[in-house]
Design an enzyme around this catalytic site. Sequence first.
Site, PDB file in Angstrom:
ATOM      1  N   SER A 295       0.854  -1.188   0.000  1.00  0.00           N
ATOM      2  CA  SER A 295       0.000   0.000   0.000  1.00  0.00           C
ATOM      3  C   SER A 295       0.895   1.245   0.000  1.00  0.00           C
ATOM      4  CB  SER A 295      -0.879  -0.011   1.256  1.00  0.00           C
ATOM      5  OG  SER A 295      -1.451   1.259   1.441  1.00  0.00           O
TER       6      SER A 295
ATOM      7  N   HIS B 125      -0.960  -1.584  -4.428  1.00  0.00           N
ATOM      8  CA  HIS B 125      -2.271  -1.294  -3.838  1.00  0.00           C
ATOM      9  C   HIS B 125      -2.476   0.220  -3.806  1.00  0.00           C
ATOM     10  CE1 HIS B 125      -5.722  -2.334  -1.273  1.00  0.00           C
ATOM     11  NE2 HIS B 125      -5.384  -1.303  -0.507  1.00  0.00           N
TER      12      HIS B 125
ATOM     13  N   ASP C 134      -4.758   3.150  -2.657  1.00  0.00           N
ATOM     14  CA  ASP C 134      -5.828   3.512  -1.726  1.00  0.00           C
ATOM     15  C   ASP C 134      -6.415   4.864  -2.102  1.00  0.00           C
ATOM     16  OD1 ASP C 134      -6.027   1.408   0.311  1.00  0.00           O
ATOM     17  OD2 ASP C 134      -3.937   1.915   0.748  1.00  0.00           O
TER      18      ASP C 134
ATOM     19  N   MET D 256      -9.083   7.664  -1.458  1.00  0.00           N
ATOM     20  CA  MET D 256      -9.981   8.154  -0.395  1.00  0.00           C
ATOM     21  C   MET D 256     -10.498   9.533  -0.762  1.00  0.00           C
ATOM     22  SD  MET D 256      -7.807   7.076   2.973  1.00  0.00           S
ATOM     23  CE  MET D 256      -6.839   5.560   3.028  1.00  0.00           C
TER      24      MET D 256
ATOM     25  N   HIS E 268      -8.171   0.187  -4.562  1.00  0.00           N
ATOM     26  CA  HIS E 268      -9.125   0.076  -3.450  1.00  0.00           C
ATOM     27  C   HIS E 268      -9.846   1.406  -3.317  1.00  0.00           C
ATOM     28  CE1 HIS E 268      -9.549  -0.464   1.242  1.00  0.00           C
ATOM     29  NE2 HIS E 268     -10.716  -0.440   0.623  1.00  0.00           N
TER      30      HIS E 268
ATOM     31  N   MET F 200     -12.147   3.857  -1.695  1.00  0.00           N
ATOM     32  CA  MET F 200     -12.870   4.221  -0.471  1.00  0.00           C
ATOM     33  C   MET F 200     -13.549   5.546  -0.763  1.00  0.00           C
ATOM     34  SD  MET F 200      -9.859   3.055   2.126  1.00  0.00           S
ATOM     35  CE  MET F 200      -8.692   3.008   0.773  1.00  0.00           C
TER      36      MET F 200
ATOM     37  N   MET G 122     -11.516  -6.142   5.256  1.00  0.00           N
ATOM     38  CA  MET G 122     -10.820  -5.058   5.964  1.00  0.00           C
ATOM     39  C   MET G 122     -10.584  -5.476   7.418  1.00  0.00           C
ATOM     40  SD  MET G 122     -10.222  -2.686   3.799  1.00  0.00           S
ATOM     41  CE  MET G 122      -9.460  -1.571   4.990  1.00  0.00           C
TER      42      MET G 122
ATOM     43  N   GLY H  27      -9.206   4.260   6.216  1.00  0.00           N
ATOM     44  CA  GLY H  27      -8.931   5.693   6.291  1.00  0.00           C
ATOM     45  C   GLY H  27      -7.451   6.013   6.482  1.00  0.00           C
ATOM     46  N   PHE H  28      -6.741   5.169   7.223  1.00  0.00           N
ATOM     47  CA  PHE H  28      -5.345   5.488   7.536  1.00  0.00           C
ATOM     48  C   PHE H  28      -4.486   4.232   7.566  1.00  0.00           C
ATOM     49  CE2 PHE H  28      -8.045   8.717   9.265  1.00  0.00           C
ATOM     50  CZ  PHE H  28      -7.399   9.896   8.919  1.00  0.00           C
TER      51      PHE H  28
ATOM     52  N   GLY I 188      -1.136   2.218   9.187  1.00  0.00           N
ATOM     53  CA  GLY I 188      -0.519   2.206  10.513  1.00  0.00           C
ATOM     54  C   GLY I 188      -1.458   1.914  11.666  1.00  0.00           C
TER      55      GLY I 188
ATOM     56  N   ASP J   8      -6.632  -6.542   4.351  1.00  0.00           N
ATOM     57  CA  ASP J   8      -6.042  -5.203   4.338  1.00  0.00           C
ATOM     58  C   ASP J   8      -6.177  -4.529   5.701  1.00  0.00           C
ATOM     59  OD1 ASP J   8      -5.123  -2.667   3.670  1.00  0.00           O
ATOM     60  OD2 ASP J   8      -6.777  -2.194   2.302  1.00  0.00           O
ATOM     61  N   GLY J   9      -5.018  -4.187   6.298  1.00  0.00           N
ATOM     62  CA  GLY J   9      -5.024  -3.407   7.526  1.00  0.00           C
ATOM     63  C   GLY J   9      -4.268  -4.079   8.663  1.00  0.00           C
ATOM     64  N   GLY J  10      -3.192  -3.453   9.096  1.00  0.00           N
ATOM     65  CA  GLY J  10      -2.454  -3.949  10.267  1.00  0.00           C
ATOM     66  C   GLY J  10      -1.712  -5.253  10.042  1.00  0.00           C
TER      67      GLY J  10
ATOM     68  N   GLY K  30       1.084  -1.821   4.294  1.00  0.00           N
ATOM     69  CA  GLY K  30       1.621  -0.471   4.126  1.00  0.00           C
ATOM     70  C   GLY K  30       2.784  -0.232   5.056  1.00  0.00           C
ATOM     71  N   SER K  31       2.472   0.054   6.334  1.00  0.00           N
ATOM     72  CA  SER K  31       3.539   0.453   7.252  1.00  0.00           C
ATOM     73  C   SER K  31       4.571  -0.650   7.501  1.00  0.00           C
ATOM     74  CB  SER K  31       2.948   0.956   8.569  1.00  0.00           C
ATOM     75  OG  SER K  31       1.918   0.116   8.992  1.00  0.00           O
TER      76      SER K  31
HETATM   77  C1  DX5 Z   1      -6.563   1.649   5.076  1.00  0.00           C
HETATM   78  C2  DX5 Z   1      -6.024   1.268   3.727  1.00  0.00           C
HETATM   79  C3  DX5 Z   1      -4.914   0.269   3.824  1.00  0.00           C
HETATM   80  C4  DX5 Z   1      -3.693   0.769   4.566  1.00  0.00           C
HETATM   81  C5  DX5 Z   1      -2.784  -0.363   4.896  1.00  0.00           C
HETATM   82  O1  DX5 Z   1      -7.665   2.437   4.917  1.00  0.00           O
HETATM   83  O2  DX5 Z   1      -7.043   0.685   2.940  1.00  0.00           O
HETATM   84  O3  DX5 Z   1      -4.576  -0.217   2.536  1.00  0.00           O
HETATM   85  O4  DX5 Z   1      -2.987   1.734   3.835  1.00  0.00           O
HETATM   86  O5  DX5 Z   1      -1.739   0.091   5.705  1.00  0.00           O
HETATM   87  P1  DX5 Z   1      -1.199  -0.750   6.969  1.00  0.00           P
HETATM   88  O6  DX5 Z   1      -0.638  -2.035   6.417  1.00  0.00           O
HETATM   89  O7  DX5 Z   1      -0.160   0.131   7.586  1.00  0.00           O
HETATM   90  O8  DX5 Z   1      -2.380  -1.022   7.864  1.00  0.00           O
HETATM   91 ZN    ZN Z   2      -6.449  -0.448   1.117  1.00  0.00          ZN
END
Ligand code: DX5
Ligand code: ZN
Length: 213
Positions: free
Chosen positions: A6, A31, A33, A35, A64, A66, A135, A140-141, A143, A173-175, A194-195
Site C-alpha cells: 500500500s 495497492h 488507496d 480516499m 481500493h 474508499m 478489511m 482511512g489510515f 498504521g 487489508d489493515g495492520g 503499508g507500514s
Molecule cells: C486503510 C487502507 C490500507 C492501509 C494499509 O484504509 O485501505 O490499505 O494503507 O496500511 P497498513 O498495512 O499500515 O495497515
Molecule cells: Zn487499502
Amino acid sequence: MKVSPSIIATEFLNLKHTLKELEKAGADFIHLDVMDGVFVNNITFGPDIAAEIMENTAIPGDTHLMIQNPEKYIDRFLEVRTEYVTFHIESEGNKDRIIDRIKEKGKKAGITLNPATPLSEIEPYLKKVDLVLIMTVHPGFYGQRFREDAFEKLKLIKKIRDSKGYDFLIEVDGGINDKTAPLVAPYVDIVVSGSFIFKGDNIRDRISFLKQL
Ligand code: DX5
Ligand code: ZN
C-alpha cells in the site's frame, strides 16, 4: 501469499524510485488507496494520479476505492492500468452495475466491507466478483492495529468459497505485519501491507517474508 504494498505509506516524492525497488523485491501488486474525504476521514489521490503512478511500473495494479459514489467515478478509474478494482459495499450506487462495468472494461471486480459490516451484505455478489477484500482495520489510515475480531469473517469467507465452489481470491487489508500475517495466511491469497513494508529498514526482506508464508 501474494503481496500488495500500500503505497500511501511511502514518501510520495520518492515514488518512482520506490516502484523500482518494489519490482526488484517481487511485489505482486501495487495497492492504490483512493480516499475521497466523504466515505472515509482522509483524502489521498484520484484517477489522474493513480494513472500516472501505474504508468511508471510494470507491476499490476490493485485499486481500493474508499469513495462514497463509485458508480459516478468508475469509468475514470477503469482507464488506469490496473488489474483489480475493488469498491465498498457501504458506498452508494447499484452494486451489480458497478461490477458489470468493471468487467465490461476487462478488469477484475473486487468487493470489500468495513469491519462492522456482516458478510451477509456481500453474499448476493459473491458469485460474480473476482476478489473479496476483508478489511482488518476501519478504513482511512495506514498504521492502524489489526482487529482480531476480523478472524471470524476470514474463516467464514473461506468456508463459503470452498463450500459453494466460488473462485474469487481473498485479500486482507489493515495492520498486517510479522505477527499478524502468519495468522491470516491459511485463509487469504493476497495481503495488503503499508507500514510494515515501508516503515521498516528493508522493503525487500519484508516483502520476501510475506511472500513465503
Ligand atoms: C486503510 C487502507 C490500507 C492501509 C494499509 O484504509 O485501505 O490499505 O494503507 O496500511 P497498513 O498495512 O499500515 O495497515
Ligand atoms: Zn487499502
